[in-house]
Design a protein around this motif. Structure first.
Motif, mmCIF file in Angstrom:
data_model
loop_
_atom_site.group_PDB
_atom_site.id
_atom_site.type_symbol
_atom_site.label_atom_id
_atom_site.label_comp_id
_atom_site.label_asym_id
_atom_site.label_seq_id
_atom_site.Cartn_x
_atom_site.Cartn_y
_atom_site.Cartn_z
ATOM 1 N N GLY A 87 0.834 -1.209 0.000
ATOM 2 C CA GLY A 87 0.000 0.000 0.000
ATOM 3 C C GLY A 87 0.857 1.242 0.000
ATOM 4 O O GLY A 87 1.737 1.400 0.842
ATOM 5 N N LEU B 177 -3.493 4.175 -1.711
ATOM 6 C CA LEU B 177 -4.540 4.415 -0.711
ATOM 7 C C LEU B 177 -4.272 5.722 0.030
ATOM 8 O O LEU B 177 -3.143 6.223 0.023
ATOM 9 C CB LEU B 177 -4.516 3.282 0.324
ATOM 10 N N GLU C 100 -5.582 5.249 5.588
ATOM 11 C CA GLU C 100 -6.169 3.956 5.264
ATOM 12 C C GLU C 100 -5.116 2.848 5.228
ATOM 13 O O GLU C 100 -5.413 1.694 5.510
ATOM 14 C CB GLU C 100 -6.846 4.063 3.895
ATOM 15 N N GLN D 111 -5.021 1.245 8.509
ATOM 16 C CA GLN D 111 -6.200 0.387 8.705
ATOM 17 C C GLN D 111 -6.053 -0.943 7.960
ATOM 18 O O GLN D 111 -6.314 -2.003 8.497
ATOM 19 C CB GLN D 111 -7.470 1.089 8.174
ATOM 20 N N ARG D 112 -5.627 -0.854 6.677
ATOM 21 C CA ARG D 112 -5.563 -2.053 5.837
ATOM 22 C C ARG D 112 -4.418 -2.989 6.246
ATOM 23 O O ARG D 112 -4.494 -4.191 6.071
ATOM 24 C CB ARG D 112 -5.446 -1.669 4.359
ATOM 25 N N ASP E 48 -6.044 -4.966 9.062
ATOM 26 C CA ASP E 48 -6.991 -6.038 8.724
ATOM 27 C C ASP E 48 -6.415 -7.035 7.724
ATOM 28 O O ASP E 48 -7.096 -7.957 7.285
ATOM 29 C CB ASP E 48 -8.336 -5.464 8.252
ATOM 30 N N THR F 45 -5.446 -6.633 4.567
ATOM 31 C CA THR F 45 -5.657 -6.437 3.130
ATOM 32 C C THR F 45 -4.327 -6.175 2.433
ATOM 33 O O THR F 45 -4.106 -6.613 1.320
ATOM 34 C CB THR F 45 -6.585 -5.233 2.857
#
Lengths: 225, 348
Positions: free
Chosen positions: A8, A54, A58, A61-62, A65, A67
């Motif tokens: 990311g 992103l 974010e 956050q990702r 989780d 992602t």
């Protein structure tokens, strides 16, 4: 695909540019196969990888989780996030860009206030003489709370802000602010001044990795300089 | 004896002693509490948004919930209440209980300090006796003694206020003492720059407000700060006196002698700890009462006596104290004194 590395990167501005530079410097050139606004990219000489652009917030956050496996974002955003999220993320490397400080700033004309200790006294004046709490506008409520309480400032109230926080003290929305600043120019232009001991965090861009993937990604991450 | 029996028997004692049942709300308006008690309270509260976007919380404490009810009901008289219910407290420490079953009493609008302090401690002690818990001992403190000491010291007013305010945060308090010792408070270089600014601001309209503070207010605080007397040697001695005071730990019957000895040794005025009758009174309840000056520093709203009762295995089973400022900070226009205590059912 097994062992696919999802990366990311910030989708906007200088942070995006410098993040791409960082990968290029490591001989990993992100290439987009779509238009300029495509949010996906590949790295040619790293076939089992993909890049997603992103919002810097974010990215945290990702990573949390799962992602994405690796990402670049600001230390300020990581430290501001919830503790259980922070526990899932490792700072692999502090990078050489994105330097900025999260600071407490007050109106320049409050000449009697130089340190956090002064602020603490003034906050009690607000409570005792005006029967209101000193209001602190910020995009960083968690960092601000931890810092102020650790310095004995307890009589205040957070006013959440999404942007242009520098205006708050002068439009009656708060008395003081905490914000991120790299040169201090925006603060100065808006008649604000950083307290002497008012640096909450020295922030910079960081290479972050999801803890679960640290082992799997070890060799790749260690190859980055 | 089961917990239900415990409660029934305790409540019998509460009622017999003239306390009436009060049912404070479980859900409270959290912005109301934070507006009045400050942001640091938030970390112990379970907060959520309701459908309308209003911030609510589960009551973190039954004393606060009772005070809010007292103010909402607009009670004009002093009331002796008891409650039985749960308090919900967030904590980072996994050992702490989140749900606390509490049975407690409060005298809201306490008129006679000495009688009411004694009454609360006696009722709590009797209810513990009633459920046949023996060999208890009491730890007792009195925040006002610390305040008397600070008042009597020769340090700037600003420092007195600071030390009193931060009695509750032992770690930060230690920082303060270190700063007092080294006098690292004012930076002469900046002061010079600001003196220029000071004269500029003197020409402004003094009632102009800058972020909610009048120019006159800013200038007068600046002036006061510069004029504060500062003496490095004296400060070091004073920090030492405060540290020594906070080490006092004696049985209650030796309290007067110990405090007088301390005052004499440090050449404090004889009247610093003049009225100890209120505290000595409390010794009637339990002969095993220990007095500690460094006690009651974890709950900010206490202003006078603070006590904890322990069972023979040193588990805390009850705690309480006097809190004369809480109702005002929760929005009351006048000062309303209060004293109360609660039994922690989870530890019985």
């Amino acid at each position: 695909m097994k062992n696919l590395i999802t990366i990311g990167l910030p989708s906007k501005g200088r942070l995006k540019e410098k993040s791409i530079n960082f990968f290029e410097k490591n001989n990993l050139k992100p290439t987009s196969n779509g238009g300029e606004r495509n949010y996906f990219a590949q790295i040619k000489n790293l076939p089992n990888s993909k890049i997603i652009y992103l919002h810097a917030k974010e990215i945290i956050q990702r990573l949390g989780d799962g992602t994405i496996d690796v990402g670049i974002s600001g230390l300020d955003l990581l430290k501001e996030s919830a503790l259980n999220l922070q526990n899932k993320i490792d700072v692999k490397k502090k990078l050489d860009f994105g330097f900025a400080d999260v600071v407490i700033a007050i109106p320049n004309d409050w000449i009697d206030v130089q340190t956090v200790a002064d602020l603490e006294e003034v906050s009690f004046d607000f409570r005792d003489k005006k029967n209101i709490r000193l209001r602190v506008a910020t995009k960083y409520p968690n960092l601000t709370n931890n810092f102020l309480v650790s310095k004995g400032v307890t009589q205040y109230k957070i006013v959440p802000s999404l942007g242009a926080t520098e205006t708050y003290p002068f439009i009656g929305s708060s008395e003081i602010i905490t914000d991120i600043t790299s040169t201090g120019k925006t603060l100065k232009d808006n008649n604000l001044r950083v307290l002497k001991d008012g640096v909450i965090l020295n922030s910079q861009a960081c290479l972050l990795v999801s803890k679960k993937k640290t082992a799997m990604l070890g060799p790749f991450l260690n190859s980055l300089i | 004896m089961k917990s239900k029996n415990y409660s029934e028997n305790i409540i019998k004692v509460f009622k017999k002693d003239g306390f009436a049942l009060s049912k404070p709300d479980v859900l409270l308006d959290s912005d109301y509490i934070i507006q009045r008690s400050g942001e640091n309270f938030r970390k112990s509260m379970f907060t959520f948004e309701d459908d309308t976007g209003k911030n609510m919380c589960l009551r973190p404490d039954l004393t606060i919930a009772s005070c809010i009810k007292y103010l909402n009901d607009n009670t004009k008289v002093n009331t002796k209440i008891f409650y039985s219910g749960q308090a919900y407290r967030r904590s980072n420490n996994k050992k702490d209980k989140i749900i606390n079953d509490q049975l407690g009493i409060e005298i809201l609008g306490s008129k006679n300090k000495s009688t009411d302090d004694l009454k609360v401690l006696r009722t709590i002690n009797n209810s513990i006796k009633k459920i046949k818990i023996k060999n208890t001992f009491i730890k007792l403190g009195d925040v006002s003694l610390f305040q008397n000491l600070i008042e009597s010291l020769k340090i700037p007013e600003r420092w007195k206020m600071r030390l009193k305010r931060h009695f509750w945060r032992p770690q930060y308090f230690e920082d303060l003492l270190n700063r007092l010792e080294t006098n690292s408070d004012i930076d002469p270089a900046t002061v010079d720059i600001d003196k220029k600014k000071f004269s500029e601001m003197e020409n402004l309209n003094q009632s102009t407000e800058i972020a909610n503070r009048k120019v006159s207010e800013i200038l007068s605080r600046f002036d006061r700060k510069l004029k504060d007397p500062r003496s490095f040697l004296e400060n070091k001695k004073i920090a030492g006196i405060i540290r020594e005071f906070l080490k006092i730990n004696c049985s209650i019957d030796k309290l007067e002698k110990t405090l007088n000895g301390f005052a004499k040794k440090n050449k404090l005025s004889e009247s610093v700890f003049k009225d100890l009758s209120n505290i000595k009174n409390l010794a009637k309840i339990n002969s095993k009462t220990i007095f500690l000056t460094n006690f009651g520093r974890d709950i900010e709203y206490y202003t006078g006596i603070v006590f904890e009762i322990y069972n023979s295995s040193k588990k805390e089973i009850a705690r309480g104290g006097r809190y004369d400022g809480l109702l005002k900070s929760l929005g009351s226009k006048k000062n309303i004194s209060a004293v109360g205590a609660a039994i922690n059912l989870n530890n019985l």
